[in-house]
Scaffold this active site. Structure first.
Site, PDB file in Angstrom:
ATOM      1  CG  ASN A  64      -2.220   5.886  -3.105  1.00 29.68           C
ATOM      2  OD1 ASN A  64      -3.228   6.437  -3.558  1.00 29.68           O
ATOM      3  ND2 ASN A  64      -2.107   5.549  -1.837  1.00 29.68           N
ATOM      4  CG  ASP A  80     -12.207   4.299  -0.938  1.00 35.40           C
ATOM      5  OD1 ASP A  80     -11.754   3.184  -0.600  1.00 35.40           O
ATOM      6  OD2 ASP A  80     -11.721   5.372  -0.538  1.00 35.40           O
ATOM      7  CG  HIS A  81      -9.330   1.270  -3.560  1.00 31.21           C
ATOM      8  ND1 HIS A  81      -8.240   1.485  -4.365  1.00 31.21           N
ATOM      9  CD2 HIS A  81      -9.297   2.232  -2.626  1.00 31.21           C
ATOM     10  CE1 HIS A  81      -7.571   2.543  -3.922  1.00 31.21           C
ATOM     11  NE2 HIS A  81      -8.193   3.022  -2.861  1.00 31.21           N
ATOM     12  CE1 TYR A 103      -3.165   2.955   0.544  1.00 37.13           C
ATOM     13  CE2 TYR A 103      -2.548   2.996   2.853  1.00 37.13           C
ATOM     14  CZ  TYR A 103      -3.221   3.547   1.792  1.00 37.13           C
ATOM     15  OH  TYR A 103      -3.952   4.686   1.967  1.00 37.13           O
TER      16      TYR A 103
END
Lengths: 311, 311
Positions: B206, B301-302, B164
Site C-alpha cells: 500500500n 483491481d490488482h 496486506y
DNA sequence: CTTTGCAAG
DNA sequence: CTTGTAAAG
C-alpha cells in the site's frame, strides 16, 4: 373524457402474443389453474370506452431497468396499458427525475412516492397517459405517510388508489402495526374517497386472502401475508366494506398466483401466493371486463396483473 | 529439501503463452514500460533448485472465484507457482473450509488469516505445495493482529511474510496509525525473523515508493499510498533495514504498475500504481532470478506479481 | 466502480 | 435468492 377509444386501447397484443402458460403443477382440491391464454374474455367491441390499468410490484425499479428485457417500455408495448401502478420501486427522491426520463412518449403523467424514513425501501408510483384530475400522496389521515406506500389519482369517473401494504415481517414483528394501524387507516381512506366517486384499489396488498390464494396454506398459517389476522383484516376492512376482489369474482375456484418468493425457487415449482389485487367499489364491479394475471413476465418476484374497466 | 526440481517448476507456460502486452501509453520522463513478454529472463538451466512465489491482492476471493476465468486453479496451471500469497481475501473465518475445497490437488498446505474485528474485510493467505516448517499469524508484537493482515511461513532457507498493509484511508484518517504503529511493528517483526534466516516479504504494501511507481505523482501527493510519510516510512522501515525491492533492482527506470483503481477506469488508461512487492533480505538478493508483473490478469483491481528465487 | 455485509422481503 | 443500503478501497 380524456380516456382513449377502445380501438386504441384494445389493440393490445397480449391475446395474440405467445404468452407461455405457467404450468400450475399441483392445483389443490378441485381448483383450476389460471391460464392467461385461455381464460381471458374476447376483446371488447370496437368503440367501447374503457381503461386498462396494470399493477406490478417490481422489487426495485432500477434493478428491473438494468434487465431491459422487461422495462415498463416493453410492457407498455405489449399490454398497451393506460395506467401503470408500481410498488416497491425502492427509489429515493433523488432518483425520480432520472427514472422519469426513461418513460416512453405518451405516458406523460407520473407520480412517485418514496420512503423518506428508510432509503431505498418501499415506494409506489402511478404512471399514466391520462392526466388525473388530482393526485394525493399518502392518506393524510395519520402519521403513516413516511414510507411512500400510497398514491391516489382522481380520474373522471373513479379514484385509483395504488398501495404497497406493509409486510408483517420476519417473526411477525410488524403484524400489530399492520393490522391495527395500517389496514384501518387504508380502510378509512377508501371509505372517505368513496363518498364522492367509485374507487379502484390496486397494489401489493401483502395478503393471500383464502387457502386457494397460496400454494401451501397449512404450512404458512404463521407466515407474514397468510396469518389469520391479516386474512380477517382483509375481509373486514376491504371486502366487507363493499369492495369486490375482481380476479376472484371472475375466476372462482381458480388458482392464480402473482408472487413467488426467490428464497425457494418458487417460480419454477409454482410455489406462489396471490398478493396483488384489483378491488373495486361494488357500484362499478359489473363494469369490469377482465381482471387478469401475467405470470410469465419476469424481472421481479411478483408478476404484473391487469384490469380492463368499462367506463 | 522439499522444494521441487527446476524441470517441475520452470515448465511454466508463462513465457510461451500469449500474454497480451499492456500498452503503457504515457511513459514519463525516460522511463520504459514494463513488458512481461520481452522483459523476463530466459528460463533457468534444468536442475537449478528454485522456488516460484506469486502474490495477488484479489479484492475479494469469493467474487474472484465466481468469475472462474481466473481462479487460483487456472493461475496455477499457467504459472505453475509453488506458493501463492493472497491479500484482501475478504473471507470470514466461517468461509475458509469451503474455500479450501476449491484448491487444486498438490496445493495441500494453506494458511488463512481473517479479520475478526470487521467481517469481510482485509484477510491474507498463503497457499503452498511445499509444507512449511512453521506458520505464524500476525506479529505477536502488539495488538495489531485482529485484521488478518500478516501470515508468516517458515521454509528451509527463508521466511516468507505475506502482508496486506493498512490503507491510510480517505482523508488520510488512518495515516498516523499506519506509519507510527503498523509500519514500525512490521519492521520489527522482519528484523526479528531475519536474525535466524533470510526473509522474503511480499504483499500489498500500500505504498508507491517513488514517482516512477505511480501514473500521476504530482496529483497524488496527499493520496493514501503516495504521501511523503508513507514513502519515507517505506524507505526507513524496509529498504534502509537492508531489504531489496526486487522488481526495481531488476528493472531500474521501468514503469510497472500492479494496481489500477476501479474508480476512474484506470486499467484501460493505465492510470496505475505499483503497490505490490517482493522485498528480500540483502543476503539473498543475488539469488533472485526474476521479479515480474502479470498486468494482463484481470479479476481484481490488482494484478499478480511473481518471484523466482534460486535456492 | 466494485467488493463486501447487512436489512428487508 | 434478490434488492436495495453503507463502508471500504
Amino acid at each position: 373524457s380524456e380516456l382513449l377509444k377502445t380501438e386504441e386501447i384494445i389493440s393490445s397484443p397480449s391475446q395474440s402474443e405467445p404468452w407461455t402458460v405457467l404450468a400450475h403443477k399441483k392445483p389443490q382440491k378441485d381448483w383450476k389453474a389460471y391460464n392467461p391464454k385461455t381464460m381471458r374474455p374476447p376483446p371488447l367491441p370496437e368503440g367501447t370506452k374503457c381503461v386498462k390499468v396494470m399493477t406490478w410490484n417490481v422489487n426495485g425499479l432500477r434493478g428491473l431497468l438494468k434487465f431491459e428485457s422487461f422495462s415498463a417500455l416493453q410492457l407498455a408495448q405489449r399490454e398497451n396499458f393506460d395506467i401503470l401502478c408500481l410498488q416497491e420501486t425502492k427509489l429515493q427522491v433523488k432518483d425520480v427525475e432520472e427514472i422519469k426520463k426513461t418513460l416512453i412518449d405518451g405516458y406523460d403523467h407520473s407520480f412517485w412516492s418514496c420512503s423518506v424514513s428508510k432509503l431505498g425501501y418501499s415506494g409506489t408510483a402511478i404512471i399514466s397517459r391520462i392526466k388525473p384530475l388530482s393526485v394525493r400522496y399518502g392518506t393524510g389521515l395519520s402519521g403513516h405517510d413516511t414510507e411512500g406506500r400510497i398514491v391516489t389519482a382522481e380520474f373522471d369517473s373513479f379514484y385509483l388508489i395504488n398501495t404497497y401494504v406493509p409486510n408483517s415481517g420476519d417473526g411477525l414483528k410488524r403484524l400489530s402495526y399492520r393490522i391495527e394501524e395500517w389496514d384501518r387507516t387504508l380502510s378509512n381512506h377508501i371509505k372517505e374517497l368513496e363518498k364522492s366517486k367509485p374507487v379502484v384499489l390496486t397494489g401489493d396488498l401483502n395478503c393471500a386472502h383464502e387457502e386457494i390464494d397460496i400454494f401451501n396454506p397449512a404450512g404458512n398459517k404463521r407466515s407474514a401475508g397468510f396469518t389469520i389476522e391479516e386474512r380477517q383484516s382483509f375481509g373486514a376492512n376491504l371486502l366487507d366494506k363493499g369492495f369486490v376482489d375482481t380476479f376472484r369474482k371472475q375466476h372462482p375456484g381458480v388458482v392464480g398466483y402473482t408472487y413467488w418468493g426467490y428464497r425457494h425457487g418458487g417460480r419454477k415449482t409454482n410455489k406462489g401466493w396471490r398478493l396483488d389485487y384489483f378491488l373495486v367499489s361494488q357500484s362499478i364491479a359489473a363494469n369490469v371486463h377482465d381482471s387478469y394475471i401475467l405470470p410469465d413476465i419476469n424481472g421481479s418476484d411478483h408478476c404484473p396483473i391487469g384490469l380492463i374497466l368499462k367506463l
